[in-house]
Structure formats: C-alpha cells, structure tokens
Design a protein around this motif. Sequence first.
Motif, PDB file in Angstrom:
ATOM      1  N   GLY A   8       0.676  -1.369  -0.056  1.00  0.00           N
ATOM      2  CA  GLY A   8       0.153   0.079   0.071  1.00  0.00           C
ATOM      3  C   GLY A   8       0.871   1.196  -0.006  1.00  0.00           C
ATOM      4  O   GLY A   8       0.227   2.329   0.287  1.00  0.00           O
ATOM      5  N   TYR A   9       2.034   1.184  -0.306  1.00  0.00           N
ATOM      6  CA  TYR A   9       3.077   2.321  -0.474  1.00  0.00           C
ATOM      7  C   TYR A   9       3.352   2.594  -1.929  1.00  0.00           C
ATOM      8  O   TYR A   9       3.205   1.947  -2.819  1.00  0.00           O
ATOM      9  CB  TYR A   9       4.019   2.171   0.431  1.00  0.00           C
ATOM     10  CG  TYR A   9       3.763   1.983   1.756  1.00  0.00           C
ATOM     11  CD1 TYR A   9       3.736   3.089   2.832  1.00  0.00           C
ATOM     12  CD2 TYR A   9       3.791   0.791   2.489  1.00  0.00           C
ATOM     13  CE1 TYR A   9       3.400   2.772   4.276  1.00  0.00           C
ATOM     14  CE2 TYR A   9       3.430   0.592   3.848  1.00  0.00           C
ATOM     15  CZ  TYR A   9       3.220   1.748   4.842  1.00  0.00           C
ATOM     16  OH  TYR A   9       2.945   1.523   5.974  1.00  0.00           O
ATOM     17  N   PRO A  11       2.253   6.612  10.418  1.00  0.00           N
ATOM     18  CA  PRO A  11       1.096   7.122  10.097  1.00  0.00           C
ATOM     19  C   PRO A  11       0.712   8.201  11.404  1.00  0.00           C
ATOM     20  O   PRO A  11       1.269   7.862  12.362  1.00  0.00           O
ATOM     21  CB  PRO A  11       0.109   6.032  10.077  1.00  0.00           C
ATOM     22  CG  PRO A  11       0.348   4.714  10.996  1.00  0.00           C
ATOM     23  CD  PRO A  11       2.035   4.964  10.610  1.00  0.00           C
ATOM     24  N   PRO A  12       0.118   9.195  10.960  1.00  0.00           N
ATOM     25  CA  PRO A  12      -0.181  10.259  11.965  1.00  0.00           C
ATOM     26  C   PRO A  12      -1.332   9.773  12.996  1.00  0.00           C
ATOM     27  O   PRO A  12      -1.808  10.527  13.827  1.00  0.00           O
ATOM     28  CB  PRO A  12      -0.663  11.486  11.160  1.00  0.00           C
ATOM     29  CG  PRO A  12      -1.204  10.935   9.993  1.00  0.00           C
ATOM     30  CD  PRO A  12      -0.320   9.722   9.595  1.00  0.00           C
ATOM     31  N   THR A  13      -2.048   8.651  12.898  1.00  0.00           N
ATOM     32  CA  THR A  13      -2.956   8.010  13.682  1.00  0.00           C
ATOM     33  C   THR A  13      -2.503   7.037  14.640  1.00  0.00           C
ATOM     34  O   THR A  13      -1.385   6.864  14.629  1.00  0.00           O
ATOM     35  CB  THR A  13      -4.185   7.447  12.791  1.00  0.00           C
ATOM     36  OG1 THR A  13      -3.309   6.240  11.902  1.00  0.00           O
ATOM     37  CG2 THR A  13      -4.525   8.394  11.771  1.00  0.00           C
ATOM     38  N   ILE A  14      -3.658   6.812  15.696  1.00  0.00           N
ATOM     39  CA  ILE A  14      -3.124   5.770  16.507  1.00  0.00           C
ATOM     40  C   ILE A  14      -2.809   4.564  16.087  1.00  0.00           C
ATOM     41  O   ILE A  14      -2.018   3.526  16.383  1.00  0.00           O
ATOM     42  CB  ILE A  14      -4.073   5.767  17.768  1.00  0.00           C
ATOM     43  CG1 ILE A  14      -4.218   7.090  18.438  1.00  0.00           C
ATOM     44  CG2 ILE A  14      -3.892   4.788  18.770  1.00  0.00           C
ATOM     45  CD1 ILE A  14      -5.256   7.093  19.503  1.00  0.00           C
ATOM     46  N   ILE A  15      -3.783   3.945  15.008  1.00  0.00           N
ATOM     47  CA  ILE A  15      -3.697   2.837  14.479  1.00  0.00           C
ATOM     48  C   ILE A  15      -3.565   2.771  12.949  1.00  0.00           C
ATOM     49  O   ILE A  15      -3.549   3.808  12.361  1.00  0.00           O
ATOM     50  CB  ILE A  15      -4.964   1.873  14.606  1.00  0.00           C
ATOM     51  CG1 ILE A  15      -6.084   2.573  13.924  1.00  0.00           C
ATOM     52  CG2 ILE A  15      -5.121   1.951  16.257  1.00  0.00           C
ATOM     53  CD1 ILE A  15      -7.388   1.872  14.011  1.00  0.00           C
ATOM     54  N   SER A  16      -2.993   1.633  12.360  1.00  0.00           N
ATOM     55  CA  SER A  16      -2.785   1.635  10.827  1.00  0.00           C
ATOM     56  C   SER A  16      -3.158   0.260  10.434  1.00  0.00           C
ATOM     57  O   SER A  16      -2.599  -0.787  10.935  1.00  0.00           O
ATOM     58  CB  SER A  16      -1.442   1.987  10.603  1.00  0.00           C
ATOM     59  OG  SER A  16      -1.265   1.841   8.969  1.00  0.00           O
ATOM     60  N   TYR A  17      -3.904   0.310   9.131  1.00  0.00           N
ATOM     61  CA  TYR A  17      -4.114  -1.012   8.661  1.00  0.00           C
ATOM     62  C   TYR A  17      -2.847  -1.527   7.659  1.00  0.00           C
ATOM     63  O   TYR A  17      -2.984  -2.593   6.829  1.00  0.00           O
ATOM     64  CB  TYR A  17      -5.276  -1.164   7.980  1.00  0.00           C
ATOM     65  CG  TYR A  17      -6.483  -1.147   9.038  1.00  0.00           C
ATOM     66  CD1 TYR A  17      -6.950  -2.025   9.724  1.00  0.00           C
ATOM     67  CD2 TYR A  17      -6.995   0.107   9.245  1.00  0.00           C
ATOM     68  CE1 TYR A  17      -7.909  -2.112  10.431  1.00  0.00           C
ATOM     69  CE2 TYR A  17      -8.240   0.436  10.001  1.00  0.00           C
ATOM     70  CZ  TYR A  17      -8.630  -0.946  10.915  1.00  0.00           C
ATOM     71  OH  TYR A  17      -9.482  -0.724  11.743  1.00  0.00           O
ATOM     72  N   LEU A  18      -1.830  -0.668   7.548  1.00  0.00           N
ATOM     73  CA  LEU A  18      -0.682  -0.811   6.440  1.00  0.00           C
ATOM     74  C   LEU A  18       0.542  -1.399   7.341  1.00  0.00           C
ATOM     75  O   LEU A  18       0.894  -0.879   8.660  1.00  0.00           O
ATOM     76  CB  LEU A  18      -0.537   0.125   5.591  1.00  0.00           C
ATOM     77  CG  LEU A  18      -1.384   0.906   4.883  1.00  0.00           C
ATOM     78  CD1 LEU A  18      -0.901   2.169   4.213  1.00  0.00           C
ATOM     79  CD2 LEU A  18      -1.927  -0.129   3.626  1.00  0.00           C
ATOM     80  N   PRO A  19       1.043  -2.411   6.801  1.00  0.00           N
ATOM     81  CA  PRO A  19       2.224  -2.833   7.565  1.00  0.00           C
ATOM     82  C   PRO A  19       3.316  -1.881   7.414  1.00  0.00           C
ATOM     83  O   PRO A  19       3.751  -1.221   6.374  1.00  0.00           O
ATOM     84  CB  PRO A  19       2.553  -4.043   6.917  1.00  0.00           C
ATOM     85  CG  PRO A  19       2.166  -4.071   5.226  1.00  0.00           C
ATOM     86  CD  PRO A  19       0.860  -3.455   5.442  1.00  0.00           C
ATOM     87  N   GLY A  20       4.051  -1.704   8.301  1.00  0.00           N
ATOM     88  CA  GLY A  20       5.412  -1.024   8.219  1.00  0.00           C
ATOM     89  C   GLY A  20       6.560  -1.756   7.467  1.00  0.00           C
ATOM     90  O   GLY A  20       6.814  -2.907   7.780  1.00  0.00           O
TER      91      GLY A  20
END
Length: 355
Positions: A12-13, A89-98
Amino acid sequence: MKINFCTVLFSGYSETDLALNGKHGDAHCKGFINNNTFPAVVIFIINLSTLESCGSTLVVSSGPGINAYGNVSVVQIGNVSGYIDTPDPPTIISYLPGLLYKFSCSYPLEYLVNNTQLASSSAAISVRENNGTFISTLSLLLYNDSTYSQLLVIPSIGLPLKTKIYAAVRATNLDGRWNVLMDYCYTTPSGNPNDELRYDLFFSCDKDPQTTVIENGKSQMGRFSFEVFRFVKHKNQKMSTVFLHCVTKLCRTDDCPFLAPICSNRERRDAVKRTTWSPQSTSGNAVISAGPIITRSAHPNGPPFQLNSVTSALISGIVILGIMSVFFFVCSVTLLRRKWPSSSVLGGIRNPVFN
C-alpha cells in the motif's frame, strides 16, 4: 541499494514513502523507481558525500590482508550499515504494515586505478562506474606542468621520448577526513593490468630513477611525475603505447601515516624483475580509464637519417667554403707562374770579361 517495487505496492505504499534511516523530509535520502527492469525496483544511491547526512553508519577497520593486486598489505575495510523504512502514520492505528529493510555492506578501501594509455595523442578521461565500490570517487588525470593546472594535450604525432608527464590520482565527493594513498603504480604495453610484461614506476619504497613521488597520503590527491619512454617490443611500430595503472587506497587522515611505507635509502629492484614479475589474478577490481597517450617512435620504413635545417645549412656552408678555397688556390698558382722568369727569353749584352 535495490528494493523490489512490487512488495512496496502490495503493502500500500509508493516509492516516495521510502527513505534512508527515517530521513523522510530530505529529498537526497529518497530513492527513485526504475521501470526498465522486471520486476521494477526502487534504487537508493549511497555515496560517501551523503552517507552520514542520511543517517547511515560507516565503520572503518584495518588489518593485514591481500590488497587489490594480490600482495600482502595493511588493508582497510569500510562497513556501511543502515535501514530503509516507511513513515509512521499520524493516527493511533494503521492497517498498513510498516516496511523496514536493514542493510550492511563491506567494501575494501583500496582499488586498481588504471588504463591510462600513454599513446601519443589526446588524454581523454573517462570513468567507468561500478556498483558496490567507492571507485567512482577516484579519477586518474594527466597534466603537462608541475602546477597541475593544465591537462595534458598530446600532439597527433606523439610525445617525444623523455617528455615529463605529471600524473594525479584525485578523490572527489569526500569530506576532509579522507586522503588518497597510492600503493603501487606501474605500466604495461597493453590495457590489460595483468599483462606479464610490465615496468614499475614505484612500488612501496622502490622507485624508478626517472619517477618522482611528489605527494602521497597527505591530501585527497596523490601526485607523481615520470618521463615518457617506449616499450622495446614496439620497435617495428610507428608509435609506442604505454598504459598506466595504480593501486590506490582511501584512508582516513589519522590512519594514512601508519599505512604509508617508511622508506630509507634502499637499492631499487633489478629492471629484469620489474618487467618479468607475474601478478596474481584478482577479481572484483574496479577500473578507471584515461588516455590515450602515445610516445613517438622511429618509423621502420622511414629514412635512416634525416637532416634538419640547421645541419643542412652548416653542411652547405662548408661545401661552399671548400670550393672557394680551391678556386683561390688555383688562381694563386696561375699568377705565380706568369711572374716567374723563363730561361728561354734570357738575353743581354755580352760581358768581355768572361772571354
């Protein structure tokens, strides 16, 4: 450094989301996509000038080993390490793997800089890039003066023998902590650095009498001079070609004094050993090319002796002077014969005393 772009897209990047060592705000630390390969890759360029500014680590270690020409020497190894990641991400959670790619690469800091062809005409300089080495920071240049300000330009008829040439191994894109140390410079009649026929200009403390090492290991340029010669094997050729090769190290300024040889008054090696020493084969050597330079040689089918204008004028004057001397000598003899009295015309009054 190459990263498979398909993995990045699947996660997703895009290629702009990747950066060296978390430096996502620095454009110099980002990669670029190459669609000409399959699969497509994201390429990161890591060089000495931007290595630390992008957060990568360089550790240099020294130890005995085999140098770029197969000889035992003190060799320095540079180890580059770091990582490539995606931003949080600027959010607390993310659905994308780092994504996180760790890397560590080791490179020798000694290279074979060669293929400077001393042939007779121009000195065109070219650099062949080699992935995985720091050789792109080195260049081999030829000059015609001791100030190293004017690049060597060779006439089409070749350089006269014993013309002095000034050579320099120069480093670029380095900070002030790095110097250039020339280990071994030699010549061959061909562009092959492993040619069995060679003539050494200098090797450690051994030096050719016509070669002068001007600067070595004290700055980012190693400098030396030598006189143009010809290889005897080219005696039937109009011009003789000579190729210059140098084994060169990159050393940290604090380490260079310990890596440089301590020379005393020692006899140089026998010339026969210089031209018959068989090198050990090496692999992975990066090569910088420069040339050609051509040395002027006698043409085998040309006239055996050719007079210049000064010699011709001297010979003509001697011939004219000889002719004039003979002419004056003949004239003098003729005049003397005319003035000498002849017995056939003697006469006078008879003296009666002798009766």
